[in-house]
Enzyme design. Structure first.
Site, short mmCIF file in Angstrom:
data_model
loop_
_atom_site.label_atom_id
_atom_site.label_comp_id
_atom_site.label_asym_id
_atom_site.label_seq_id
_atom_site.Cartn_x
_atom_site.Cartn_y
_atom_site.Cartn_z
N PRO A 161 0.80 -1.23 0.00
CG PRO A 161 -0.83 -1.55 1.63
CD PRO A 161 0.44 -2.12 1.10
CG ASN A 162 -0.40 4.39 1.12
OD1 ASN A 162 -1.31 4.92 0.49
ND2 ASN A 162 -0.58 3.89 2.33
NE ARG A 177 3.36 7.07 1.85
CZ ARG A 177 3.64 5.94 2.45
NH1 ARG A 177 4.24 4.97 1.79
NH2 ARG A 177 3.31 5.76 3.71
CE1 TYR A 205 8.06 5.70 3.22
CE2 TYR A 205 6.73 7.68 3.28
CZ TYR A 205 7.05 6.45 3.79
OH TYR A 205 6.38 5.95 4.88
CG ASN A 247 8.50 -1.38 0.94
OD1 ASN A 247 7.75 -1.43 1.91
ND2 ASN A 247 9.20 -0.31 0.63
CB ALA A 294 1.07 0.32 6.65
CD GLU A 336 9.75 -6.76 6.43
OE1 GLU A 336 9.15 -5.80 6.96
OE2 GLU A 336 9.85 -7.88 6.95
CG HIS A 386 10.37 -1.48 5.65
ND1 HIS A 386 9.03 -1.39 5.39
CD2 HIS A 386 10.57 -2.70 6.20
CE1 HIS A 386 8.43 -2.50 5.78
NE2 HIS A 386 9.35 -3.32 6.26
NE ARG A 409 8.47 7.13 9.21
CZ ARG A 409 7.65 6.85 8.22
NH1 ARG A 409 7.94 5.88 7.37
NH2 ARG A 409 6.53 7.53 8.07
#
Length: 143
Positions: free
Chosen positions: A10-11, A18, A23, A73, A76, A97, A99, A106
């Site tokens: 998502p996103n 974004r 990012y 990735n 969320a 994985e 990110h 964060r």
């Protein structure tokens, strides 16, 4: 032909616009092209998939059984993507994985991934370079 599954959650389809302060400005197409450049000298291709919904990502994992490895990735979904976790548990190849941001620097809710214990490795905080680093590692692991 060996294929690397590049799976984004998502996103991530709006990378480049974004929150560029977090990012960066590269788009997901830029990322896929960079990963392709990393692996093409080894005769590999990239199968790049991005979905907003967990069900579509699960389907992509199931349909990706013929790939040699994956970069994931989950966005969320790292926090509560239990269905995606179960799908990745049955993925028969190594996967990493990734990110873009340093999730541990964060918000507290980002500090645990339900997927990470299953991954061959986890890369965080390197920006979109993390995808290329993952591709290099997978060339060694799955090549």
């Amino acid at each position: 032909m060996n294929e690397l599954l590049l799976l984004n959650g998502p996103n991530l389809g709006i990378l480049g616009r974004r929150e560029p302060e977090i990012y960066g400005t590269e788009t997901l197409s830029d990322v896929a092209a960079a990963v392709q450049r990393e692996v093409e000298g080894h005769g590999w291709q990239v199968r790049s998939i991005q979905h907003e919904g967990e069900g579509d990502l699960i389907r992509a994992v199931h349909e990706g059984d013929d790939t040699v490895c994956a970069i994931v990735n989950p966005g969320a979904l790292m926090v509560a993507g239990w269905g995606l976790r179960d799908a990745l548990a049955s993925y028969p190849r190594p996967w990493i994985e990734v990110h873009i941001s340093n999730v541990w620097a964060r918000e507290a809710f980002r500090h645990e991934s339900v997927l990470a214990p299953l991954a061959s490795g986890v890369i965080v905080g390197l920006g979109t370079l993390g995808y290329r680093v993952a591709a290099r590692a997978l060339l060694d692991v799955a090549g």
